[in-house]
Design an enzyme around this catalytic site. Structure first.
Site, PDB file in Angstrom:
ATOM      1  N   ASP A 245    -124.141 -17.811 -28.183  1.00 48.57           N
ATOM      2  CA  ASP A 245    -123.600 -17.355 -29.614  1.00 48.57           C
ATOM      3  C   ASP A 245    -122.324 -18.297 -29.820  1.00 48.57           C
ATOM      4  O   ASP A 245    -121.560 -17.721 -30.599  1.00 48.57           O
ATOM      5  CB  ASP A 245    -123.385 -15.804 -30.020  1.00 48.57           C
ATOM      6  CG  ASP A 245    -124.832 -15.128 -29.955  1.00 48.57           C
ATOM      7  OD1 ASP A 245    -125.819 -15.924 -30.061  1.00 48.57           O
ATOM      8  OD2 ASP A 245    -124.835 -13.977 -29.530  1.00 48.57           O
ATOM      9  N   GLU A 246    -121.994 -19.377 -29.034  1.00 49.25           N
ATOM     10  CA  GLU A 246    -120.716 -19.994 -29.179  1.00 49.25           C
ATOM     11  C   GLU A 246    -120.954 -21.459 -29.734  1.00 49.25           C
ATOM     12  O   GLU A 246    -120.002 -22.304 -29.955  1.00 49.25           O
ATOM     13  CB  GLU A 246    -120.046 -19.972 -27.983  1.00 49.25           C
ATOM     14  CG  GLU A 246    -119.643 -18.800 -27.235  1.00 49.25           C
ATOM     15  CD  GLU A 246    -118.540 -18.244 -28.347  1.00 49.25           C
ATOM     16  OE1 GLU A 246    -117.718 -18.815 -28.935  1.00 49.25           O
ATOM     17  OE2 GLU A 246    -118.423 -16.790 -28.336  1.00 49.25           O
TER      18      GLU A 246
END
Length: 301
Positions: A245-246
Site C-alpha cells: 500500500d505504498e
C-alpha cells in the site's frame, strides 16, 4: 493460450478512433521540447488533438508531456514517426517517450475475491463502452462470482489461494497472464502479492485501497474508522509495489459522513467511493494519462 473476444468488445474496438495515437514524453526540461514534438508531427502531416505538459522546475527540472494526435493511415505511418522521434527527442534532447495507437485497447486482467462491487462496476462500465480496454479475463480465489462474470462474456478462472505458501497460485496466475494482458487490476482482491510475482508479471498492477491512504490500513478499516469518529471516508487507487500500500497514487476521493452513520453505512458509502476511484484510475491508465515518476504520478485527467 488464445482468449476470444465477446461481440460487444469487438464492436467497441472497431468504434474507437482509428487514426489517433498517444505520445508520452518525459525527461529533463529544456527549451524547445514542445516545439520539437510539434515539428516532428507536423512533418508527417499529423494534427494535434490535445496536449498537456508539466514541469516541476523549468530550469532543468523533470518534464512530462502527453500528446494525442490524429494521422491518416496511422498504423502504416507510425514506424516513420517513431524513427524521427528517436532522432529529435531521444538523441537531440535525451528524452524518453512511448508512442501508442489508441485504436488498439489495452488488455486487462481483473483479480477479485468475494467482494464484487468493484469488479461488477468495471465490467458494467466496460460493457457500456466507458472503459477503452479489452477485459482478457477475471481471476478469483473464490468461485462465487463466476456466473456473473461469464454473463458479461468474460473468461473466468478460479485459482484457489490458501495458506501462507502462495507459490502454486501465483505460478498459475503467471501462466494465465503471460502474453495476454497489458496491465492487471486488483478489484478488492484480498490477497497480498509477493515481490516475486510483482517482478515477474512484467506489467503494471493497479490496486484499490479502502481508505484515504495512509490511514486505517489492514483488516476492518470501516470499524476502525467508526471507532475514531471519522468525518470523511475515502478510497485510494495506486500502483502496486513490493511495499504494501505504498505504491504511486493514481486517484483518491472522499465522502463526508457523520456520527449518525453506522459501520455498515460507512462501508456502503465507502464502496461507492471505491467504485468511482478505481474506474477513474483504470480509465486514465488505459488512455495513457498517468505517468509514473519515482513513487508518485503525473495525471493528465
Amino acid at each position: 493460450m488464445t482468449l476470444t473476444q465477446d461481440a460487444p468488445a469487438r464492436a467497441r474496438r472497431e468504434a474507437a478512433p482509428r487514426h489517433h495515437a498517444s505520445l508520452i514524453v518525459q525527461g529533463r526540461d529544456r527549451t524547445g521540447i514542445v516545439g520539437a514534438v510539434g515539428a516532428v508531427l507536423a512533418e508527417h502531416g499529423a494534427n494535434i488533438v490535445s496536449l498537456d505538459q508539466y514541469s516541476d522546475n523549468p530550469q532543468g527540472g523533470a518534464f512530462f508531456q502527453r500528446t494525442v494526435f490524429g494521422l491518416d493511415d496511422l498504423r502504416a505511418a507510425l514506424p516513420a514517426v517513431e524513427e524521427d522521434l528517436d532522432v529529435r527527442l531521444a538523441r537531440d534532447y535525451g528524452l524518453t517517450y512511448t508512442l501508442r495507437d489508441l485504436s488498439v485497447p489495452k488488455r486487462v486482467a481483473i483479480f477479485a475475491s468475494k467482494s464484487d462491487h468493484c469488479l461488477l462496476d468495471l465490467l458494467w462500465r466496460h460493457r457500456q463502452g466507458q472503459l477503452p480496454v479489452t477485459v482478457s479475463m477475471v481471476i478469483s480465489n473464490h468461485p462465487d462470482v463466476a456466473e456473473e462474470v461469464r454473463s458479461f462474456g468474460i473468461p473466468f478462472f478460479h485459482v484457489p489461494c490458501q495458506g501462507s505458501d502462495k507459490s502454486a497460485a501465483e505460478a498459475e496466475h503467471l501462466r494465465l497472464l503471460q502474453g495476454n494482458v497489458d496491465f492487471v487490476v486488483l478489484a478488492r482482491y484480498m490477497q497480498i502479492l509477493s515481490g516475486d510475482f510483482i517482478e515477474r508479471v512484467g506489467v503494471p498492477v493497479i490496486n484499490i485501497h479502502h481508505s484515504f491512504l495512509p490511514a486505517f490500513i489492514g483488516a476492518g478499516p470501516y470499524a476502525k474508522a467508526k471507532e475514531r469518529g471519522v468525518k470523511l471516508v475515502g478510497a485510494t487507487a495506486h500502483y502496486v509495489t513490493e511495499d504494501l500500500d505504498e505504491g504511486p497514487i493514481i486517484e483518491q476521493d472522499v465522502v463526508r459522513v457523520t456520527h449518525a452513520d453506522t459501520a455498515a453505512d460507512l462501508q456502503r458509502r465507502g464502496a461507492d467511493v471505491e467504485r468511482a476511484v478505481l474506474s477513474r484510475a483504470v480509465l486514465w491508465h488505459a488512455e495513457d494519462r498517468v505517468i509514473r515518476n519515482g513513487n508518485h504520478t503525473i495525471v493528465f485527467a
